[in-house]
Write a protein that holds these residues in place. Sequence first.
Motif, PDB file in Angstrom:
ATOM      1  N   ASP A  82       0.838  -1.361   0.074  1.00  0.00           N
ATOM      2  CA  ASP A  82       0.016   0.050   0.465  1.00  0.00           C
ATOM      3  C   ASP A  82       1.101   1.035   0.237  1.00  0.00           C
ATOM      4  N   PHE A  83       2.113   1.409   0.687  1.00  0.00           N
ATOM      5  CA  PHE A  83       3.269   2.354   0.940  1.00  0.00           C
ATOM      6  C   PHE A  83       4.168   1.901   0.780  1.00  0.00           C
ATOM      7  N   PHE A  84       5.462   3.291   0.187  1.00  0.00           N
ATOM      8  CA  PHE A  84       6.031   2.728   0.449  1.00  0.00           C
ATOM      9  C   PHE A  84       7.396   4.051   0.161  1.00  0.00           C
ATOM     10  N   TYR A  85       8.254   3.354   1.261  1.00  0.00           N
ATOM     11  CA  TYR A  85       9.253   4.128   1.923  1.00  0.00           C
ATOM     12  C   TYR A  85      10.124   4.408   1.216  1.00  0.00           C
ATOM     13  N   LEU A  86      11.009   5.431   0.624  1.00  0.00           N
ATOM     14  CA  LEU A  86      11.762   5.182  -0.179  1.00  0.00           C
ATOM     15  C   LEU A  86      13.464   5.983   1.142  1.00  0.00           C
ATOM     16  N   LEU A  87      14.437   5.082   1.811  1.00  0.00           N
ATOM     17  CA  LEU A  87      15.553   6.032   2.210  1.00  0.00           C
ATOM     18  C   LEU A  87      17.260   5.187   1.772  1.00  0.00           C
ATOM     19  N   ASP A  88      17.644   6.583   1.996  1.00  0.00           N
ATOM     20  CA  ASP A  88      19.321   6.424   2.053  1.00  0.00           C
ATOM     21  C   ASP A  88      20.212   5.200   2.618  1.00  0.00           C
ATOM     22  N   GLY A  89      21.307   5.104   2.079  1.00  0.00           N
ATOM     23  CA  GLY A  89      21.893   4.438   2.917  1.00  0.00           C
ATOM     24  C   GLY A  89      22.546   4.910   3.872  1.00  0.00           C
ATOM     25  N   ASP A  90      23.185   6.257   3.759  1.00  0.00           N
ATOM     26  CA  ASP A  90      23.146   7.235   5.169  1.00  0.00           C
ATOM     27  C   ASP A  90      22.646   7.520   6.197  1.00  0.00           C
ATOM     28  N   MET A  91      21.155   7.052   5.998  1.00  0.00           N
ATOM     29  CA  MET A  91      20.402   7.896   6.938  1.00  0.00           C
ATOM     30  C   MET A  91      19.813   6.673   7.689  1.00  0.00           C
ATOM     31  N   VAL A  92      18.890   7.347   8.726  1.00  0.00           N
ATOM     32  CA  VAL A  92      18.373   7.102   9.996  1.00  0.00           C
ATOM     33  C   VAL A  92      16.790   7.718   9.818  1.00  0.00           C
ATOM     34  N   LEU A  93      15.938   6.459  10.008  1.00  0.00           N
ATOM     35  CA  LEU A  93      14.891   6.581   9.993  1.00  0.00           C
ATOM     36  C   LEU A  93      14.342   6.874  11.129  1.00  0.00           C
ATOM     37  N   ASP A  94      13.332   8.091  11.445  1.00  0.00           N
ATOM     38  CA  ASP A  94      12.664   8.245  12.386  1.00  0.00           C
ATOM     39  C   ASP A  94      11.373   7.605  12.625  1.00  0.00           C
ATOM     40  N   ALA A  95      11.694   6.430  13.694  1.00  0.00           N
ATOM     41  CA  ALA A  95       9.972   5.453  13.593  1.00  0.00           C
ATOM     42  C   ALA A  95       9.485   6.416  14.364  1.00  0.00           C
ATOM     43  N   GLY A 147      14.585  14.305   0.623  1.00  0.00           N
ATOM     44  CA  GLY A 147      15.218  13.278   1.771  1.00  0.00           C
ATOM     45  C   GLY A 147      14.608  11.779   1.339  1.00  0.00           C
ATOM     46  N   GLY A 148      13.541  11.383   0.790  1.00  0.00           N
ATOM     47  CA  GLY A 148      12.940  10.574   1.141  1.00  0.00           C
ATOM     48  C   GLY A 148      11.149  10.655   1.671  1.00  0.00           C
ATOM     49  N   GLY A 149      10.294  10.272   1.516  1.00  0.00           N
ATOM     50  CA  GLY A 149       9.261   9.545   2.059  1.00  0.00           C
ATOM     51  C   GLY A 149       8.344   8.910   1.313  1.00  0.00           C
ATOM     52  N   LEU A 150       7.572   8.368   2.676  1.00  0.00           N
ATOM     53  CA  LEU A 150       6.678   7.502   2.181  1.00  0.00           C
ATOM     54  C   LEU A 150       5.036   8.099   1.487  1.00  0.00           C
ATOM     55  N   TYR A 151       5.556   7.275   0.557  1.00  0.00           N
ATOM     56  CA  TYR A 151       3.974   7.223  -1.136  1.00  0.00           C
ATOM     57  C   TYR A 151       3.344   5.928  -0.963  1.00  0.00           C
ATOM     58  N   ARG A 152       2.418   6.818  -1.494  1.00  0.00           N
ATOM     59  CA  ARG A 152       1.364   5.980  -1.856  1.00  0.00           C
ATOM     60  C   ARG A 152       0.973   4.644  -2.707  1.00  0.00           C
ATOM     61  N   VAL A 153       1.135   3.719  -3.345  1.00  0.00           N
ATOM     62  CA  VAL A 153       1.586   3.016  -4.271  1.00  0.00           C
ATOM     63  C   VAL A 153       1.005   3.073  -5.405  1.00  0.00           C
ATOM     64  N   ALA A 154      -0.750   3.324  -4.937  1.00  0.00           N
ATOM     65  CA  ALA A 154      -1.682   3.253  -5.875  1.00  0.00           C
ATOM     66  C   ALA A 154      -1.408   4.840  -6.678  1.00  0.00           C
ATOM     67  N   ALA A 155      -0.265   5.941  -6.602  1.00  0.00           N
ATOM     68  CA  ALA A 155      -1.037   6.967  -6.613  1.00  0.00           C
ATOM     69  C   ALA A 155       0.519   7.445  -8.010  1.00  0.00           C
ATOM     70  N   VAL A 156       1.632   6.591  -7.092  1.00  0.00           N
ATOM     71  CA  VAL A 156       3.169   5.946  -8.398  1.00  0.00           C
ATOM     72  C   VAL A 156       2.764   5.529  -9.547  1.00  0.00           C
ATOM     73  N   ALA A 157       1.622   4.374  -9.294  1.00  0.00           N
ATOM     74  CA  ALA A 157       1.023   3.154 -10.587  1.00  0.00           C
ATOM     75  C   ALA A 157       0.107   4.289 -11.598  1.00  0.00           C
ATOM     76  N   SER A 158      -0.288   4.979 -10.956  1.00  0.00           N
ATOM     77  CA  SER A 158      -0.951   6.606 -11.337  1.00  0.00           C
ATOM     78  C   SER A 158      -0.484   7.458 -12.910  1.00  0.00           C
ATOM     79  N   PRO A 192      10.190  15.689  12.516  1.00  0.00           N
ATOM     80  CA  PRO A 192      11.977  15.077  12.013  1.00  0.00           C
ATOM     81  C   PRO A 192      11.636  13.647  11.246  1.00  0.00           C
ATOM     82  N   ALA A 193      11.816  13.642  10.247  1.00  0.00           N
ATOM     83  CA  ALA A 193      11.491  11.976   9.249  1.00  0.00           C
ATOM     84  C   ALA A 193      13.089  11.199   9.390  1.00  0.00           C
ATOM     85  N   VAL A 194      14.061  11.682   9.381  1.00  0.00           N
ATOM     86  CA  VAL A 194      15.401  11.377   8.448  1.00  0.00           C
ATOM     87  C   VAL A 194      16.686  12.074   9.500  1.00  0.00           C
ATOM     88  N   TYR A 195      17.338  11.445   9.868  1.00  0.00           N
ATOM     89  CA  TYR A 195      18.413  12.470  10.276  1.00  0.00           C
ATOM     90  C   TYR A 195      19.955  11.442   9.209  1.00  0.00           C
TER      91      TYR A 195
END
Length: 336
Positions: A82-95, A147-158, A192-195
């Motif tokens: 349903d959702f996809f979060y893109l994170l870089d390999g040098d980032m820490v995600l805030d839960a 810096g990345g974010g949480l995406y709705r997969v249905a929106a990306v599919a469109s 805050p989303a990522v460090y």
Amino acid sequence: MLIVVGIKALNEEDHIARTIESALAALDPFTGKVVLADSGSVDRTVEIARRYPIEIVQLANTDERCCGAGAQLAYQSAMDADFFYLLDGDMVLDAEFLKVAVARLQADPQVAGISGVVVECNLVSQQYRISQQNTKHEEANVDRLDGGGLYRVAAVASVNYFADRNLHAFEEFELGARLTSKGWRLLRIGQPAVYHYGHLTGGYRLLWRRLRSGYSGGAGEVLRAALGQPHFKAVLLRLRHLHVGAVVIVWWMMLAGAAASAAWPLLAVIIAAPWAGLALRRGSAALGLYSLASWNVATLGLIGGLLQRRTPPTEPLSHKRLKSLATGTQTQTGIR
């Protein structure tokens, strides 16, 4: 599956463990998985990642390596979520951010994606000090999720695909242009989303690295990709690097004209004026000079990016599946 957290990485052995651990911790309250999309690391990135209960895919052809390819490779494992979060390999995600973002997306079906505040943790480079200066904390509708974010997969599919596999930079902007041109909204919230633990490389070495790697050509690549597309107007109006590039090209012409006519005092003024203006804006002569250098590098890259060959962005990236979440074993299955 509710959420896939996709981590794109290249030679991130110093950071990848805490990046993966932060992604797993953030995902813990939800149903989903973490996928590492590796672009051909030659250090211990993949070896370290194998210790964790995640999937690992690797780009089959390292000649295709770029920011857009890494992001799209990660997304290819998320199409059933349903959702996809893109994170870089040098980032820490805030839960806590992930919890808030999921709730907001579930509450508002018109929002395609949500980002938060990117906290810069390494301020050695002038680039990251300027990024920190420009960080905004208020909630707002935005044209991209930097810096990345949480995406709705249905929106990306469109809009057919997540990231343009040809782009060396600005893949988040390009996605945002396609989504907003289709009527979707993008939202930045003040949490805050990522460090971000960016490169410790000095600013001028970073500029040289971006020029050599093709990163500086991203704006030109985005413009070329938009030709004849519904989001072309959005790219022209919103991509600041295009506006900066136009200004710099005019500046180059003024410099050439003053030099050709031997108007040396005028030449000195033309050289000094943008530096002084940027120094005032940045609050530092050194940062002003760096900004001027960065603008010139970006403009050189813009021209080069316009000339780059393209592969159809909807064509799947060939990859190797190094670790399956179900079995934990290595396979070598590539797909096109």
